[in-house]
Design an enzyme around this catalytic site. Structure first.
Site, PDB file in Angstrom:
ATOM      1  N   GLN A  10       6.789  25.210 -29.117  1.00  0.00           N
ATOM      2  CA  GLN A  10       6.517  23.773 -29.070  1.00  0.00           C
ATOM      3  C   GLN A  10       7.035  23.088 -30.331  1.00  0.00           C
ATOM      4  OE1 GLN A  10       2.194  24.486 -27.314  1.00  0.00           O
ATOM      5  NE2 GLN A  10       2.654  22.318 -27.467  1.00  0.00           N
ATOM      6  N   SER A  91       5.780  31.562 -31.543  1.00  0.00           N
ATOM      7  CA  SER A  91       4.599  31.078 -30.841  1.00  0.00           C
ATOM      8  C   SER A  91       4.812  31.156 -29.329  1.00  0.00           C
ATOM      9  CB  SER A  91       4.271  29.653 -31.304  1.00  0.00           C
ATOM     10  OG  SER A  91       3.034  29.221 -30.797  1.00  0.00           O
ATOM     11  N   LEU A  92       4.821  30.024 -28.638  1.00  0.00           N
ATOM     12  CA  LEU A  92       5.081  30.027 -27.195  1.00  0.00           C
ATOM     13  C   LEU A  92       6.360  30.776 -26.852  1.00  0.00           C
ATOM     14  CD1 LEU A  92       6.981  28.180 -25.003  1.00  0.00           C
ATOM     15  CD2 LEU A  92       4.787  29.124 -24.273  1.00  0.00           C
ATOM     16  N   ARG A 116      -2.188  28.806 -20.374  1.00  0.00           N
ATOM     17  CA  ARG A 116      -2.381  28.907 -21.825  1.00  0.00           C
ATOM     18  C   ARG A 116      -2.462  27.508 -22.450  1.00  0.00           C
ATOM     19  NH1 ARG A 116       1.282  29.165 -26.384  1.00  0.00           N
ATOM     20  NH2 ARG A 116       0.604  30.613 -28.035  1.00  0.00           N
ATOM     21  N   HIS A 200      -3.119  28.508 -33.370  1.00  0.00           N
ATOM     22  CA  HIS A 200      -3.115  29.710 -34.218  1.00  0.00           C
ATOM     23  C   HIS A 200      -4.189  29.720 -35.296  1.00  0.00           C
ATOM     24  CE1 HIS A 200       0.501  30.703 -32.089  1.00  0.00           C
ATOM     25  NE2 HIS A 200       1.085  29.599 -32.524  1.00  0.00           N
ATOM     26  N   GLN A 249      -2.630  36.243 -30.710  1.00  0.00           N
ATOM     27  CA  GLN A 249      -1.665  35.250 -31.190  1.00  0.00           C
ATOM     28  C   GLN A 249      -2.242  33.834 -31.168  1.00  0.00           C
ATOM     29  OE1 GLN A 249       0.909  32.980 -29.076  1.00  0.00           O
ATOM     30  NE2 GLN A 249       2.805  33.949 -29.733  1.00  0.00           N
TER      31      GLN A 249
END
Length: 311
Positions: A10, A91-92, A116, A200, A249
């Site tokens: 993102q 991340s994503l 998610r 996170h 994560q």
């Protein structure tokens, strides 16, 4: 020549992204059609026309970025591009890497990241959480700031993106205090990010629990290409381990600088970012200036990178 592929998360999204690929590639169109059918709405219409606030909603951004990354990967393979020695995602983007590495079936991946995003969005009330980028300070100094300003709230270093670039997340008031303190002790920049959730950090623990419940129905396989994970900068040996690191994560830091260093230590000479924007390509070069850091995000960049790395 040894190549790694990395996938953005993102923050790299924008209305109109992937338009040139979509107009020139049936594979890209098919990828978005497949995703739209899986999601139950026209994902391409949202990406191409917005509105931007809707695209920036986490539960929309996550599938949009995953599908864009997979589409770039499919175009690369269709063009005869060199295969990867290793993969990673920020991340994503870790989910995109797992999908492209064969650990996660595409339509399952699309539904998973949409869920998610929904869980992350619902974990913290709107405007209650925030993220900020701190530039120009050592990692330890950023951690001290977070500890000093947290009081009875959450403030944590959550993205170790490159030397001198750390993202923090937590309760909005605590992040505001951290921004002020960072500037006071000499940060080159300290600015709040335009995100809808504080990713996170410990505020995501409830979302992580719910994600773990959802993932009981998701089938993971051992990747055909090794994937380095955000929480450890290392790969997993089994599908069950992948499941567990994806849950962690959500509330653990993204160790991106360590991940890139691990990629370099494995003998990789070229890292290619697959997906909209060039955020990771810039970070990777800051982490190791000897790297050939490239990006594929439209037909012109595809041709350029193919010419550079195809033997």
């Amino acid at each position: 020549m040894k190549i790694a592929f990395v996938f953005p998360g993102q923050g790299s999204q924008s209305v109109g992204m992937m338009r040139e690929f979509y107009q020139s590639s049936e594979a890209v169109k098919d990828t978005f059609d497949e995703a739209s059918e899986s999601l139950g709405f026209d994902l391409w219409s949202l990406i191409s026309s917005g509105p931007e606030p809707d695209l920036n909603q986490t539960d929309n951004t996550q599938p949009a970025m995953l599908v864009s990354g997979v589409a770039c990967w499919r175009v690369w393979n269709e063009a005869g591009g060199t295969s990867a020695e290793i993969m990673a995602g920020h991340s994503l983007g870790e989910y995109t890497a797992l999908c492209c590495a064969g650990a996660l079936e595409f339509t399952q991946a699309v539904k998973l990241v949409a869920e998610r995003g929904r869980l992350m969005q619902s974990a913290v009330p709107s405007d209650a959480g925030a993220m900020a980028a701190i530039l120009g300070l050592e990692d330890a100094a950023v951690r001290r700031i977070c500890a000093d300003v947290a009081e009875d709230q959450i403030a944590q270093a959550v993205n170790y993106n490159a030397p001198g670039q750390v993202v923090i997340a937590g309760n909005a008031e605590a992040i505001d205090r951290a921004i002020i303190r960072a500037k006071e002790i000499g940060a080159r920049r300290a600015l709040k990010l335009a995100v809808s959730v504080p990713s996170h950090c410990n505020l995501m623990k409830s979302a992580a629990k719910s994600l773990g419940d959802y993932m009981k129905s998701v089938l993971f396989s051992k990747p055909l290409i090794p994937v380095l994970h955000n929480v450890s900068a290392s790969s997993c040996a089994t599908a069950s381990e992948i499941n567990q690191v994806l849950i962690k994560q959500l509330y653990c830091p993204v160790l991106w600088a360590d991940t890139v260093k691990a990629i370099v230590d494995s003998g990789i000479t070229h890292i290619i970012e697959m997906g909209p924007g060039r955020v990771l390509a810039g970070l990777n070069k800051r982490i190791d200036r000897s790297l050939n850091s490239l990006a594929v995000y439209d037909p012109a960049s595809l041709e350029k990178v193919l010419a550079e790395v195809t033997v």
